[in-house]
Structures are given as C-alpha cells and as structure tokens.
Design a protein around this motif. Structure first.
Motif, PDB file in Angstrom:
ATOM      1  N   PRO A 128       0.747  -1.093  -0.137  1.00 16.18           N
ATOM      2  CA  PRO A 128       0.076   0.206   0.091  1.00 16.18           C
ATOM      3  C   PRO A 128       0.919   1.329   0.052  1.00 16.18           C
ATOM      4  O   PRO A 128       0.343   2.203  -0.790  1.00 16.18           O
ATOM      5  N   ASN A 129       2.007   1.323   0.615  1.00 19.00           N
ATOM      6  CA  ASN A 129       2.890   2.695   0.611  1.00 19.00           C
ATOM      7  C   ASN A 129       3.692   2.663  -0.483  1.00 19.00           C
ATOM      8  O   ASN A 129       4.392   3.734  -0.568  1.00 19.00           O
ATOM      9  N   ALA A 130       3.815   1.718  -1.246  1.00 22.95           N
ATOM     10  CA  ALA A 130       4.591   1.577  -2.547  1.00 22.95           C
ATOM     11  C   ALA A 130       3.364   1.871  -3.694  1.00 22.95           C
ATOM     12  O   ALA A 130       3.906   1.741  -4.713  1.00 22.95           O
ATOM     13  N   MET A 131       2.352   2.224  -3.367  1.00 21.60           N
ATOM     14  CA  MET A 131       1.354   2.528  -4.572  1.00 21.60           C
ATOM     15  C   MET A 131       1.684   3.302  -5.539  1.00 21.60           C
ATOM     16  O   MET A 131       1.383   3.136  -6.705  1.00 21.60           O
ATOM     17  N   GLY A 132       2.367   4.322  -5.196  1.00 25.25           N
ATOM     18  CA  GLY A 132       2.699   5.538  -5.938  1.00 25.25           C
ATOM     19  C   GLY A 132       3.361   4.808  -7.316  1.00 25.25           C
ATOM     20  O   GLY A 132       3.301   5.192  -8.270  1.00 25.25           O
ATOM     21  N   THR A 133       4.638   4.282  -6.778  1.00 25.65           N
ATOM     22  CA  THR A 133       5.426   3.704  -7.862  1.00 25.65           C
ATOM     23  C   THR A 133       4.650   2.456  -8.620  1.00 25.65           C
ATOM     24  O   THR A 133       4.911   2.508  -9.890  1.00 25.65           O
ATOM     25  N   ILE A 134       3.948   1.751  -7.949  1.00 20.81           N
ATOM     26  CA  ILE A 134       3.085   0.767  -8.600  1.00 20.81           C
ATOM     27  C   ILE A 134       2.192   1.265  -9.806  1.00 20.81           C
ATOM     28  O   ILE A 134       2.085   0.909 -11.088  1.00 20.81           O
ATOM     29  N   VAL A 135       1.487   2.379  -9.398  1.00 22.10           N
ATOM     30  CA  VAL A 135       0.211   2.839 -10.363  1.00 22.10           C
ATOM     31  C   VAL A 135       1.064   3.535 -11.438  1.00 22.10           C
ATOM     32  O   VAL A 135       0.501   3.312 -12.673  1.00 22.10           O
ATOM     33  N   VAL A 136       2.067   4.388 -11.228  1.00 21.36           N
ATOM     34  CA  VAL A 136       2.703   5.036 -12.332  1.00 21.36           C
ATOM     35  C   VAL A 136       3.369   3.974 -13.262  1.00 21.36           C
ATOM     36  O   VAL A 136       3.275   4.177 -14.359  1.00 21.36           O
ATOM     37  N   SER A 137       3.995   3.060 -12.561  1.00 20.56           N
ATOM     38  CA  SER A 137       4.503   1.921 -13.420  1.00 20.56           C
ATOM     39  C   SER A 137       3.603   1.292 -14.340  1.00 20.56           C
ATOM     40  O   SER A 137       3.850   0.965 -15.497  1.00 20.56           O
TER      41      SER A 137
END
Length: 303
Positions: free
Chosen positions: A214-223
């Motif tokens: 959940p806290n890495a969601m920014g990186t995941i969504v952009v990727s």
C-alpha cells in the motif's frame, strides 16, 4: 484559557497516523493531477478512444467476419468513411474492432505484469539476504535476454490469441516493475510501522500485503500506466512481425502491418488510421503516467 489538543492515538503499525494524513495527501495529489493540462488531455483521449472502440460498433454496424473481395481497397467515401481494406472489410469498423483487442490486451497485460512484478519485488526487498539475491538474479538473467527474442520465441511456440498475447506481453513486462518495487521496499521495510509489526510477531505476508505494497502504491500505479503504453507498442510490434491474432480478429498493429504492403500504391487509408490510433493511445497514457508521478511525488514530499 488555552486548550491543548490531545495527541492523535497511534497504533504500532502507524495506521492512525496514516488515516489522518491520507485525505489531505490524496486531495493535494488530485489537485496536482487536475492542474496538469497534458494529463487531462491524455485522460480525454483515452476515454474518447474507449468510447469509440466499444460503443462505436453499436452506432456504426459493419460486417467484420465475411470478406468481400469485390469491395477491396475502396477509397474513403460513400458508405465507407475510411474506405475498405485488402479483403473488403470496412476500415472504420475494422479500426473499432482492432481497438478493442489492443486496449483489452494492453490493459490486461499491464495489470498482470504489475501484479506479478509488485509481489516479486516486494517479497525480494522485504526479506532480503539470500531470498533477495536469488530472486533478483532471476530478474537480471531474464533482462539479459533481448525482449524481442523472448517475444518471438513465446509467440511462435503458442498459437496467437488474446489470452496468449496477454501472457506473452506480461512475461517480458513485469521485470522492470519488480526492480522498481524492490527498490521502494528496501526503503519502506525500515520504517517504524513495519518494524513494529515484526516486534509484535506479525508475519512477513502481513507486512508485505498490508504495509509495504500500500505504501509503494505510487510507484506501482505510475509503472502500471506506462506498462499499458508499452504493451500496446509490443502488440503492434508482434503484429508487424506476423504474430498477431488470426483473422477475422485483428488489432491496430495487424492493420498497420497489412497496410504497409500497399504504401507504394498510395492507399493511405490503410496506414494512417491505425498508426494515428496507436500514437494517440501511447502518448495519452504517457501523459497520464507523467502527471501521476508528479502527483505522488507531492504526496511523498509531504508524508
């Protein structure tokens, strides 16, 4: 009399602190996204293409199953606004049908690659040590093999189809996401709320699924956003190499591949419509991805 505000209670995993700050961070990220005109333009283009491909056939019905060689390669005009192709299919209806395949396969392959890459990278980064070394050496080994070679091998071994295309594209796309999420996980695993879960006896699975991802969601969504654009380009590349899905189904890459054969005779309507559709889709998703990255960077700066 001055009243002191009581401190916000926090749990060992930091959930209370996250819940109080999250609405403001989401609102600020949304404001950054809304202020980006290129992102809004990309969003409008994507929505327009989706409506064109999936709702368009309901308003403009054509036969995309039976060929009509007597109406082959007709120029735009009359009952065919974009002309016909080499076997008599209406080009406008063909563009809609091909768009459905390209968008569906692109989105599905991006989601599959993102899920696999995120889980792989999070597990490797969280546990570290031998687990990290083995898992990331597998990723490095696969990255060392040219992606085009893997695509050609997989696409030639399995009979082309939507499901096969999704698996083939995802098989070469998840590696980059795994490395990105692994790097983010190395930073997140030393946070207080993750350490608190370990001290309280929480399992690694809980830490990865409830806190790391959940806290890495920014990186995941952009990727994931960029993965969609890359997947559509990959599908087009495979079609150009003759590995597209069999007719009467098609995709934008297949239309472009067949149209290239008629470049010398000036049949532009076989080339420009699918080419423009591919370019617009890729550029639109890139615009959205750039804006999402800016929005999440603002959230991370304020976190």
């Amino acid at each position: 009399m001055i009243r002191r505000r009581s401190p916000v209670p926090s749990t060992p995993d930091g959930s209370a602190e996250m819940h109080t700050a999250q609405p403001g961070l989401l609102r600020r990220g949304g404001e950054v996204f809304a202020q980006n005109k290129l992102a809004l333009t990309g969003l409008v283009i994507v929505l327009g293409l989706v409506l064109f491909c999936f709702l368009g056939p309901l308003l403009y019905s054509t036969d995309q199953v039976h060929t009509d060689l007597g109406a082959a390669n007709l120029a735009p005009g009359g009952g065919h606004p974009l002309g016909t192709d080499q076997v008599g299919y209406d080009q406008l209806g063909r563009l809609m049908l091909a768009g459905q395949t390209s968008i569906e396969v692109g989105l599905a392959a991006a989601v599959l690659a993102t899920i696999l890459g995120s889980l792989w990278g999070a597990v490797a980064g969280y546990f570290g040590g031998v687990v990290d070394a083995v898992m990331m050496r597998i990723v490095d080994g696969m990255l060392a093999i040219p992606a085009l070679f893997l695509l050609l091998f997989l696409a030639s071994v399995f009979r082309p189809g939507k499901v096969v295309l999704i698996i083939v594209v995802a098989a070469v796309s998840w590696l980059g996401t795994a490395r990105l999420v692994r790097g983010e996980t190395l930073s997140l695993r030393v946070r207080e709320y993750v350490q608190a879960v370990r001290v309280m006896g929480g399992t690694g699975t809980r830490s990865v699924l409830r806190h790391i991802l959940p806290n890495a969601m920014g990186t995941i969504v952009v990727s994931a956003t960029f993965q969609v654009a890359d997947a559509i380009l990959t599908i087009a590349s495979l079609a150009y190499l003759g590995l597209s899905i069999p007719p009467p189904a098609t995709d934008w890459g297949g239309m472009l591949s067949h149209g290239i054969e008629y470049t010398a005779v000036g049949y532009w309507w076989l080339i420009f419509p699918p080419g423009i559709a591919i370019v617009l889709t890729v550029v639109a998703f890139n615009f959205i991805g750039d804006s999402l990255r800016d929005a999440f960077e603002v959230r991370l700066q304020r976190r």
